[in-house]
Design a protein around this motif. Structure first.
Motif, PDB file in Angstrom:
ATOM      1  N   VAL A  92       0.836  -1.203   0.000  1.00 52.69           N
ATOM      2  CA  VAL A  92       0.000   0.000   0.000  1.00 52.69           C
ATOM      3  C   VAL A  92       0.869   1.251   0.000  1.00 52.69           C
ATOM      4  O   VAL A  92       0.612   2.199  -0.739  1.00 52.69           O
ATOM      5  CB  VAL A  92      -0.969   0.000   1.206  1.00 52.69           C
ATOM      6  N   ILE A  93       1.924   1.238   0.785  1.00 52.54           N
ATOM      7  CA  ILE A  93       2.823   2.400   0.837  1.00 52.54           C
ATOM      8  C   ILE A  93       3.499   2.603  -0.510  1.00 52.54           C
ATOM      9  O   ILE A  93       3.569   3.725  -1.020  1.00 52.54           O
ATOM     10  CB  ILE A  93       3.868   2.230   1.968  1.00 52.54           C
ATOM     11  N   VAL A  94       4.003   1.536  -1.106  1.00 58.86           N
ATOM     12  CA  VAL A  94       4.653   1.640  -2.416  1.00 58.86           C
ATOM     13  C   VAL A  94       3.674   2.171  -3.456  1.00 58.86           C
ATOM     14  O   VAL A  94       4.009   3.055  -4.249  1.00 58.86           O
ATOM     15  CB  VAL A  94       5.237   0.276  -2.851  1.00 58.86           C
ATOM     16  N   MET A  95       2.458   1.656  -3.479  1.00 55.65           N
ATOM     17  CA  MET A  95       1.450   2.115  -4.442  1.00 55.65           C
ATOM     18  C   MET A  95       1.105   3.583  -4.208  1.00 55.65           C
ATOM     19  O   MET A  95       0.925   4.349  -5.149  1.00 55.65           O
ATOM     20  CB  MET A  95       0.187   1.252  -4.378  1.00 55.65           C
ATOM     21  N   THR A  96       1.019   3.988  -2.959  1.00 51.79           N
ATOM     22  CA  THR A  96       0.718   5.379  -2.646  1.00 51.79           C
ATOM     23  C   THR A  96       1.833   6.289  -3.135  1.00 51.79           C
ATOM     24  O   THR A  96       1.580   7.321  -3.759  1.00 51.79           O
ATOM     25  CB  THR A  96       0.509   5.564  -1.120  1.00 51.79           C
ATOM     26  N   LEU A  97       3.071   5.911  -2.884  1.00 51.83           N
ATOM     27  CA  LEU A  97       4.195   6.716  -3.342  1.00 51.83           C
ATOM     28  C   LEU A  97       4.289   6.734  -4.863  1.00 51.83           C
ATOM     29  O   LEU A  97       4.618   7.751  -5.462  1.00 51.83           O
ATOM     30  CB  LEU A  97       5.505   6.190  -2.745  1.00 51.83           C
ATOM     31  N   ALA A  98       3.995   5.614  -5.483  1.00 50.29           N
ATOM     32  CA  ALA A  98       4.092   5.522  -6.937  1.00 50.29           C
ATOM     33  C   ALA A  98       3.057   6.412  -7.622  1.00 50.29           C
ATOM     34  O   ALA A  98       3.280   6.891  -8.730  1.00 50.29           O
ATOM     35  CB  ALA A  98       3.914   4.079  -7.397  1.00 50.29           C
ATOM     36  N   THR A  99       1.926   6.628  -6.971  1.00 48.75           N
ATOM     37  CA  THR A  99       0.876   7.431  -7.588  1.00 48.75           C
ATOM     38  C   THR A  99       0.813   8.851  -7.061  1.00 48.75           C
ATOM     39  O   THR A  99      -0.036   9.631  -7.470  1.00 48.75           O
ATOM     40  CB  THR A  99      -0.503   6.759  -7.409  1.00 48.75           C
ATOM     41  N   ALA A 100       1.703   9.216  -6.179  1.00 46.47           N
ATOM     42  CA  ALA A 100       1.691  10.574  -5.621  1.00 46.47           C
ATOM     43  C   ALA A 100       1.899  11.591  -6.721  1.00 46.47           C
ATOM     44  O   ALA A 100       2.743  11.433  -7.583  1.00 46.47           O
ATOM     45  CB  ALA A 100       2.791  10.707  -4.568  1.00 46.47           C
ATOM     46  N   GLY A 101       1.098  12.631  -6.691  1.00 48.34           N
ATOM     47  CA  GLY A 101       1.235  13.695  -7.673  1.00 48.34           C
ATOM     48  C   GLY A 101       0.484  13.445  -8.970  1.00 48.34           C
ATOM     49  O   GLY A 101       0.508  14.271  -9.867  1.00 48.34           O
ATOM     50  N   LEU A 102      -0.189  12.326  -9.093  1.00 42.12           N
ATOM     51  CA  LEU A 102      -0.938  12.037 -10.306  1.00 42.12           C
ATOM     52  C   LEU A 102      -2.295  12.717 -10.251  1.00 42.12           C
ATOM     53  O   LEU A 102      -2.854  12.948  -9.196  1.00 42.12           O
ATOM     54  CB  LEU A 102      -1.133  10.534 -10.471  1.00 42.12           C
ATOM     55  N   VAL A 103      -2.807  13.042 -11.408  1.00 35.65           N
ATOM     56  CA  VAL A 103      -4.147  13.604 -11.496  1.00 35.65           C
ATOM     57  C   VAL A 103      -5.020  12.643 -12.274  1.00 35.65           C
ATOM     58  O   VAL A 103      -4.533  11.770 -12.969  1.00 35.65           O
ATOM     59  CB  VAL A 103      -4.133  15.004 -12.170  1.00 35.65           C
ATOM     60  N   SER A 104      -6.302  12.805 -12.165  1.00 33.55           N
ATOM     61  CA  SER A 104      -7.208  11.888 -12.833  1.00 33.55           C
ATOM     62  C   SER A 104      -7.528  12.352 -14.247  1.00 33.55           C
ATOM     63  O   SER A 104      -7.245  13.478 -14.629  1.00 33.55           O
ATOM     64  CB  SER A 104      -8.512  11.766 -12.038  1.00 33.55           C
ATOM     65  N   ALA A 105      -8.146  11.472 -15.004  1.00 33.81           N
ATOM     66  CA  ALA A 105      -8.502  11.789 -16.382  1.00 33.81           C
ATOM     67  C   ALA A 105      -9.511  12.927 -16.458  1.00 33.81           C
ATOM     68  O   ALA A 105      -9.607  13.606 -17.470  1.00 33.81           O
ATOM     69  CB  ALA A 105      -9.078  10.545 -17.064  1.00 33.81           C
ATOM     70  N   GLN A 106     -10.253  13.170 -15.379  1.00 34.09           N
ATOM     71  CA  GLN A 106     -11.220  14.256 -15.388  1.00 34.09           C
ATOM     72  C   GLN A 106     -10.521  15.613 -15.540  1.00 34.09           C
ATOM     73  O   GLN A 106     -11.145  16.594 -15.886  1.00 34.09           O
ATOM     74  CB  GLN A 106     -12.067  14.262 -14.104  1.00 34.09           C
ATOM     75  N   ASP A 107      -9.223  15.654 -15.263  1.00 32.53           N
ATOM     76  CA  ASP A 107      -8.467  16.889 -15.425  1.00 32.53           C
ATOM     77  C   ASP A 107      -8.048  17.120 -16.876  1.00 32.53           C
ATOM     78  O   ASP A 107      -7.443  18.134 -17.181  1.00 32.53           O
ATOM     79  CB  ASP A 107      -7.233  16.886 -14.521  1.00 32.53           C
ATOM     80  N   ALA A 108      -8.318  16.164 -17.746  1.00 34.72           N
ATOM     81  CA  ALA A 108      -8.006  16.340 -19.160  1.00 34.72           C
ATOM     82  C   ALA A 108      -8.898  17.440 -19.720  1.00 34.72           C
ATOM     83  O   ALA A 108     -10.073  17.538 -19.385  1.00 34.72           O
ATOM     84  CB  ALA A 108      -8.225  15.034 -19.919  1.00 34.72           C
ATOM     85  N   ASP A 109      -8.332  18.282 -20.556  1.00 36.99           N
ATOM     86  CA  ASP A 109      -9.053  19.433 -21.088  1.00 36.99           C
ATOM     87  C   ASP A 109      -9.156  19.346 -22.603  1.00 36.99           C
ATOM     88  O   ASP A 109      -8.163  19.556 -23.299  1.00 36.99           O
ATOM     89  CB  ASP A 109      -8.329  20.716 -20.682  1.00 36.99           C
TER      90      ASP A 109
END
Length: 134
Positions: free
Chosen positions: A5-22
């Motif tokens: 869980v910690i590794v997955m959290t760190l790996a995805t830190a700073g990511l945004v979702s597809a809803q932020d696509a413009d």
């Protein structure tokens, strides 16, 4: 389990979702990089299309050719170069390095899986989804 869980959290830190696509930003990207071959209306008749040795596809038919579902992953991989290409290059330029702005985005695919792409590519793919014919 906690380590995973910690590794997955760190790996995805700073990511945004597809809803932020413009799609508005995607249209600007399309007009800068794609219109020359695919045309202003994305139907495959851009100013360069007649001198190319391959048929430029009509990008407004991508969903129709995929049972009505926009093929988000396949489109992204074709544009950024992850789709299999011939040993001496494919039928279009690879824009992965051009669009890599260092900001990763998780995009949800129709299958429910997620795919990591750049924000620039996410915006372009989002725009292409808006030009699909009904």
């Amino acid at each position: 389990m906690i380590a995973r869980v910690i590794v997955m959290t760190l790996a995805t830190a700073g990511l945004v979702s597809a809803q932020d696509a413009d799609p508005g930003d995607g249209r600007d990207i399309y007009m800068s990089y794609c219109v020359q071959c695919h045309g202003f209306d994305a139907k495959g008749v851009g100013p360069m299309a007649e001198i190319l040795s391959v048929v430029t596809p009509d990008l407004t038919e991508l969903a129709a050719l995929n049972d009505g579902v926009f093929p988000t992953g396949a489109v992204a991989m074709k544009i950024d170069g992850r789709a299999p290409v011939l040993a001496h290059g494919g039928d279009m330029p690879l824009f992965g390095p051009v669009f890599d702005n260092g900001k990763g985005v998780l995009v949800r695919l129709p299958s429910g899986q997620s795919m990591m792409i750049s924000q620039t590519l996410a915006d372009l793919v989002s725009y292409l989804e808006t030009v699909q014919r009904p």
